[in-house]
Design an enzyme around this catalytic site. Sequence first.
Site, PDB file in Angstrom:
ATOM      1  N   TYR A   1       0.844  -1.199   0.000  1.00  0.00           N
ATOM      2  CA  TYR A   1       0.000   0.000   0.000  1.00  0.00           C
ATOM      3  C   TYR A   1       0.875   1.242   0.000  1.00  0.00           C
ATOM      4  CZ  TYR A   1      -4.023  -2.897   1.208  1.00  0.00           C
ATOM      5  OH  TYR A   1      -5.027  -3.836   1.191  1.00  0.00           O
TER       6      TYR A   1
ATOM      7  N   TYR B   1      -0.384 -10.364   0.203  1.00  0.00           N
ATOM      8  CA  TYR B   1       0.773 -10.006   1.033  1.00  0.00           C
ATOM      9  C   TYR B   1       0.752 -10.815   2.323  1.00  0.00           C
ATOM     10  CZ  TYR B   1      -2.712  -6.674   2.944  1.00  0.00           C
ATOM     11  OH  TYR B   1      -3.834  -6.083   3.467  1.00  0.00           O
TER      12      TYR B   1
ATOM     13  N   ARG C   1      -2.644 -12.477   3.471  1.00  0.00           N
ATOM     14  CA  ARG C   1      -3.933 -11.916   3.079  1.00  0.00           C
ATOM     15  C   ARG C   1      -4.102 -12.207   1.599  1.00  0.00           C
ATOM     16  NH1 ARG C   1      -7.819  -8.046   4.159  1.00  0.00           N
ATOM     17  NH2 ARG C   1      -8.820 -10.029   3.847  1.00  0.00           N
TER      18      ARG C   1
ATOM     19  N   HIS D   1      -7.235  -8.692  -2.476  1.00  0.00           N
ATOM     20  CA  HIS D   1      -8.527  -8.084  -2.116  1.00  0.00           C
ATOM     21  C   HIS D   1      -8.514  -6.608  -2.446  1.00  0.00           C
ATOM     22  CE1 HIS D   1      -5.910  -7.415   1.333  1.00  0.00           C
ATOM     23  NE2 HIS D   1      -6.604  -6.314   1.548  1.00  0.00           N
TER      24      HIS D   1
ATOM     25  N   HIS E   1     -10.327  -3.083  -1.103  1.00  0.00           N
ATOM     26  CA  HIS E   1     -11.150  -2.472  -0.050  1.00  0.00           C
ATOM     27  C   HIS E   1     -12.153  -1.513  -0.679  1.00  0.00           C
ATOM     28  CE1 HIS E   1      -8.666  -3.711   3.446  1.00  0.00           C
ATOM     29  NE2 HIS E   1      -7.661  -3.628   2.594  1.00  0.00           N
TER      30      HIS E   1
END
Lengths: 225, 200
Positions: free
Chosen positions: A99, A138, A148, A151, A153
């Site tokens: 991110y 990640y 994870r 995905h 968000h």
Amino acid sequence: MTGLGRLLSIGPTDNTSRERTPRQPLQLIPEGARESFVPYSRVQPALLSAEADMTRLAADLPRAAGEAIEVSGQLTDEFGRPLRGVLLEIWNANTFGRYTHKEDASGLPLDPNFLGLGRVLTDQDGKYRFLTIRPGAYLARPDIGRWRPKHIHMSVRGGSSRLVTQMYFANDPHNDGDPMRILMGDAFKHNVAGEYDAGQPDLAAGYRFDIVVGGRNATFFENDL
Amino acid sequence: MNSITPNKRPATNEDTCGPYFPDPFCDADRMDLVEVHPGLVATARGTPIVIEGRLIDIDGNLGNGAVLEFWQPNDRGIYRTPAHADHPDIDPWFDGYARCRSKDGKFSLRTIKPGALADRAPNVTLTIFSDGISRLVTQIFLEGEAANASDPLLTSLPEPLRSRLIAKSTGANDRGEQVFSIDVVMAGNNETPFFDDLES
Ligand SMILES: [Fe+2]
């Protein structure tokens, strides 16, 4: 008048869930206080069209690394009524799983052509469409090797509709071990997008993700509709 | 199959907000509901107050990175919803909706002391989105309000839990505005009561 509602579950192997999940059952809201629990978000930001294309920083700048994908769908309440003019805030990791948020200390590579955030408003039919880069998975718990899955968000806000959720991809090998996926059980399928051919050579795939905002907060006020 | 019952669609699951909600999304959001903008004369009607708070986790640490939303009526107890669009007591300069992402788990909301309608005590609805959990909702009340003793929500709780929703008065700031303070304990000892807005 008193009563107890749901007991929230702690996501397995999720440290933050252990730290922050209330241990007591939720309290039921007395009828006379129910309406006060429905925030109404009246003001929507003026969006730039570029905000719907997360695959580049601006129209004349290079495309980010990884696979460009289209995501589209319809926002409705549980009765299928479209949620119009609702803000969708979108954020996802880059193709390497990183991110751009300052607090992401993973050390994974940044992509100078990818910020990973976008916004769109739903149209008169509750429909939306945006482009992004297929996020990388990640490692969320290096100590136990728990990942994870890929995905995206999404946060839904507008009128009395409010939902924070995540869109998942079918057949991601990390789906099964994900704490929230485990808590969702069979209902996880409602958070998995359906793949389609986006019909453009520069898009690797399209994903259909219809969002159903449930509960009484979805369309509490008739004028929402 | 019953053709009369509407075929309800299954709801999309709520999910955690994750730790990385992008701060730029909050650029247009407000945590000062008194002044529409520091450079404009537009100011909400009523008595300005400040509500300060901390999110606390089960280990007593601050709950960092959460997205917080606040919702309240104006000084006369009117929520700015479509149902009240033509209400004579609407304050054109007051929307009653605030949002922030709290980096460190603390927040400070400058607002108008909420009015109260009918049998309610003045209150502010707080919604928490965070990593590790789905949405949590509760309401914050203010110390010293006589109506707290008879508020239907407060009195629906077992007596020992009620004080956990009441922000304590800690004096005035340098503008002379009364400051209230509350710890919102997400889990563990002195856990804050949260409410079920799906099943209520
Ligand atoms: Fe994430």
